[in-house]
Design a protein around this motif. Structure first.
Motif, PDB file in Angstrom:
ATOM      1  N   TYR A 121     -19.039  12.071  -9.221  1.00  0.00           N
ATOM      2  CA  TYR A 121     -20.265  11.712  -9.940  1.00  0.00           C
ATOM      3  C   TYR A 121     -20.506  12.724 -11.068  1.00  0.00           C
ATOM      4  N   ALA A 122     -20.206  13.992 -10.783  1.00  0.00           N
ATOM      5  CA  ALA A 122     -20.316  15.018 -11.828  1.00  0.00           C
ATOM      6  C   ALA A 122     -19.306  14.765 -12.939  1.00  0.00           C
ATOM      7  N   VAL A 123     -18.075  14.432 -12.565  1.00  0.00           N
ATOM      8  CA  VAL A 123     -17.042  14.135 -13.570  1.00  0.00           C
ATOM      9  C   VAL A 123     -17.479  12.955 -14.432  1.00  0.00           C
ATOM     10  N   TYR A 124     -18.034  11.931 -13.782  1.00  0.00           N
ATOM     11  CA  TYR A 124     -18.496  10.724 -14.506  1.00  0.00           C
ATOM     12  C   TYR A 124     -19.487  11.111 -15.606  1.00  0.00           C
ATOM     13  N   LEU A 149      -7.733  15.725 -14.647  1.00  0.00           N
ATOM     14  CA  LEU A 149      -7.946  16.462 -13.398  1.00  0.00           C
ATOM     15  C   LEU A 149      -6.606  17.008 -12.918  1.00  0.00           C
ATOM     16  N   PRO A 150      -6.596  18.212 -12.311  1.00  0.00           N
ATOM     17  CA  PRO A 150      -5.335  18.726 -11.767  1.00  0.00           C
ATOM     18  C   PRO A 150      -4.857  17.893 -10.580  1.00  0.00           C
ATOM     19  N   GLU A 151      -3.551  17.829 -10.385  1.00  0.00           N
ATOM     20  CA  GLU A 151      -2.995  16.981  -9.327  1.00  0.00           C
ATOM     21  C   GLU A 151      -3.460  17.411  -7.938  1.00  0.00           C
ATOM     22  N   THR A 152      -3.597  18.727  -7.745  1.00  0.00           N
ATOM     23  CA  THR A 152      -4.015  19.202  -6.416  1.00  0.00           C
ATOM     24  C   THR A 152      -5.420  18.708  -6.075  1.00  0.00           C
ATOM     25  N   LEU A 153      -6.304  18.666  -7.071  1.00  0.00           N
ATOM     26  CA  LEU A 153      -7.654  18.160  -6.835  1.00  0.00           C
ATOM     27  C   LEU A 153      -7.622  16.660  -6.544  1.00  0.00           C
ATOM     28  N   CYS A 154      -6.764  15.933  -7.265  1.00  0.00           N
ATOM     29  CA  CYS A 154      -6.617  14.489  -7.001  1.00  0.00           C
ATOM     30  C   CYS A 154      -6.173  14.262  -5.557  1.00  0.00           C
ATOM     31  N   ASP A 155      -5.212  15.074  -5.096  1.00  0.00           N
ATOM     32  CA  ASP A 155      -4.720  14.932  -3.716  1.00  0.00           C
ATOM     33  C   ASP A 155      -5.833  15.176  -2.713  1.00  0.00           C
ATOM     34  N   GLU A 156      -6.629  16.207  -2.975  1.00  0.00           N
ATOM     35  CA  GLU A 156      -7.714  16.529  -2.037  1.00  0.00           C
ATOM     36  C   GLU A 156      -8.750  15.407  -2.004  1.00  0.00           C
ATOM     37  N   GLU A 182       2.972   1.088  -1.751  1.00  0.00           N
ATOM     38  CA  GLU A 182       2.186   2.280  -2.099  1.00  0.00           C
ATOM     39  C   GLU A 182       0.689   1.977  -2.024  1.00  0.00           C
ATOM     40  N   GLN A 183      -0.082   3.054  -1.847  1.00  0.00           N
ATOM     41  CA  GLN A 183      -1.526   2.951  -2.009  1.00  0.00           C
ATOM     42  C   GLN A 183      -1.882   3.398  -3.424  1.00  0.00           C
ATOM     43  N   LYS A 184      -2.872   2.766  -4.007  1.00  0.00           N
ATOM     44  CA  LYS A 184      -3.308   3.158  -5.348  1.00  0.00           C
ATOM     45  C   LYS A 184      -4.813   3.412  -5.314  1.00  0.00           C
ATOM     46  N   LEU A 185      -5.220   4.547  -5.877  1.00  0.00           N
ATOM     47  CA  LEU A 185      -6.648   4.904  -5.905  1.00  0.00           C
ATOM     48  C   LEU A 185      -7.087   5.100  -7.355  1.00  0.00           C
ATOM     49  N   SER A 186      -8.064   4.305  -7.773  1.00  0.00           N
ATOM     50  CA  SER A 186      -8.607   4.424  -9.126  1.00  0.00           C
ATOM     51  C   SER A 186     -10.106   4.700  -9.040  1.00  0.00           C
ATOM     52  N   VAL A 187     -10.554   5.718  -9.759  1.00  0.00           N
ATOM     53  CA  VAL A 187     -11.991   5.938  -9.910  1.00  0.00           C
ATOM     54  C   VAL A 187     -12.415   5.118 -11.133  1.00  0.00           C
ATOM     55  N   HIS A 192     -10.438  -1.584  -0.825  1.00  0.00           N
ATOM     56  CA  HIS A 192     -11.655  -0.926  -0.352  1.00  0.00           C
ATOM     57  C   HIS A 192     -12.463  -0.480  -1.567  1.00  0.00           C
ATOM     58  N   ILE A 193     -13.781  -0.497  -1.403  1.00  0.00           N
ATOM     59  CA  ILE A 193     -14.630  -0.116  -2.528  1.00  0.00           C
ATOM     60  C   ILE A 193     -15.621   0.978  -2.110  1.00  0.00           C
ATOM     61  N   PHE A 194     -15.617   2.060  -2.873  1.00  0.00           N
ATOM     62  CA  PHE A 194     -16.677   3.059  -2.773  1.00  0.00           C
ATOM     63  C   PHE A 194     -17.687   2.696  -3.864  1.00  0.00           C
ATOM     64  N   LYS A 195     -18.857   2.210  -3.464  1.00  0.00           N
ATOM     65  CA  LYS A 195     -19.886   1.886  -4.452  1.00  0.00           C
ATOM     66  C   LYS A 195     -20.544   3.195  -4.920  1.00  0.00           C
ATOM     67  N   GLY A 196     -21.429   3.081  -5.912  1.00  0.00           N
ATOM     68  CA  GLY A 196     -22.024   4.286  -6.500  1.00  0.00           C
ATOM     69  C   GLY A 196     -22.569   5.263  -5.463  1.00  0.00           C
ATOM     70  N   ASP A 197     -23.351   4.747  -4.517  1.00  0.00           N
ATOM     71  CA  ASP A 197     -23.941   5.651  -3.517  1.00  0.00           C
ATOM     72  C   ASP A 197     -22.883   6.202  -2.559  1.00  0.00           C
ATOM     73  N   ASP A 198     -21.819   5.438  -2.298  1.00  0.00           N
ATOM     74  CA  ASP A 198     -20.719   5.952  -1.454  1.00  0.00           C
ATOM     75  C   ASP A 198     -20.038   7.137  -2.148  1.00  0.00           C
ATOM     76  N   VAL A 199     -19.836   7.018  -3.458  1.00  0.00           N
ATOM     77  CA  VAL A 199     -19.214   8.122  -4.211  1.00  0.00           C
ATOM     78  C   VAL A 199     -20.122   9.345  -4.173  1.00  0.00           C
ATOM     79  N   ARG A 200     -21.414   9.136  -4.406  1.00  0.00           N
ATOM     80  CA  ARG A 200     -22.342  10.290  -4.407  1.00  0.00           C
ATOM     81  C   ARG A 200     -22.395  10.960  -3.036  1.00  0.00           C
ATOM     82  N   ARG A 201     -22.264  10.153  -1.972  1.00  0.00           N
ATOM     83  CA  ARG A 201     -22.345  10.702  -0.618  1.00  0.00           C
ATOM     84  C   ARG A 201     -21.034  11.395  -0.215  1.00  0.00           C
TER      85      ARG A 201
END
Ligand code: FE2
Length: 232
Positions: free
Chosen positions: A82-85, A23-30, A191-196, A67-76
């Motif tokens: 979800y499309a990338v997945y 994924l491009p970095e700008t999209l990751c930031d957004e 730092e904060q770390k975000l992993s999908v 913090h956790i985004f569960k499947g439905d949280d990601v879809r919402r």
């Protein structure tokens, strides 16, 4: 050039490979800033427990704080992920040489783990799903994924453990044999770390521990342990 042989080699012999720039970095930031809005509004759960894991859920009883985004949280909140997945299935299939399928478990199919600064972490465990894929939304100089790779060689008397650290890089995709290698996330400092987290399976093997989602998401003690200790 996209070097598929290198990714396959690393996946099979080093238990994990990293494909940069998915994924491009700008999209990751957004995506990261939109996730932060949801976290700030307390729109997703904070997972915080310690010492609850057991062999029954492939966990060694470490600390969980994120913090956790569960499947439905990601879809919402972040439906692009979800499309990338789904779109990654052919790539994951090629790297892993498997008949890869998406998860049949909607709670855990695609998640985001957001590790806050100051102790955000994930305890030492094996994954239950067959193929683990992480898409990093942040670049980090701390809080690496730590792997313990079991090694043997006929020239040595004993098997040994090779320790490996993989630092998150924005837009990179990690593909790992998480069922075979113990791993955790070193605690964050500043730092904060975000992993999908993209959980895939093989078509013939979509096994998942009965107690696993209640443990991971809600800190519920695995059933057999609750029964033996008389607790609910
Ligand atoms: Fe894992």
């Amino acid at each position: 050039m996209f070097d598929m042989n290198r990714y396959r080699y690393e996946y099979f012999y080093d238990m994990a490979t990293v494909i940069e720039g998915v994924l491009p970095e700008t999209l990751c930031d957004e995506l990261a800033s939109r996730a932060q809005v949801v976290i700030d509004e307390k729109g997703v759960d904070l997972v915080r427990h310690s010492g609850l894991g057991t062999d029954a859920v492939s966990d060694l009883g470490g600390d969980y704080h994120h913090h956790i985004f569960k499947g439905d949280d990601v879809r919402r909140c972040l439906p692009e992920l979800y499309a990338v997945y789904h779109a990654l299935v052919p790539l994951v299939s090629l790297v892993t040489h498997t008949d890869t399928v998406v998860s049949p478990y909607p709670l855990s199919d695609v998640n985001i783990k957001a590790y806050p600064p100051g102790g955000g972490t994930l305890g030492l465990h094996y994954d239950t799903n067959g193929i683990t894929v992480l898409l990093f939304l942040t670049s980090n100089s701390e809080a690496p994924l730590r792997m313990q790779i079991e090694r043997t060689h006929p020239s040595k008397n004993m098997p040994w453990i090779e320790h490996k650290k993989i630092y998150a890089r924005k837009g990179a995709l990690l593909v790992m044999q998480g069922r075979k290698v113990l791993h955790d996330s070193e605690p964050t400092v500043s730092e904060q770390k975000l992993s999908v987290v993209c959980n895939y399976y093989e078509r013939h093997d979509t096994y998942r521990h009965e107690d696993f989602d209640n443990f991971v998401y809600y800190g519920a003690k695995p059933k057999w342990l609750s029964e033996s200790s008389g607790q609910e």
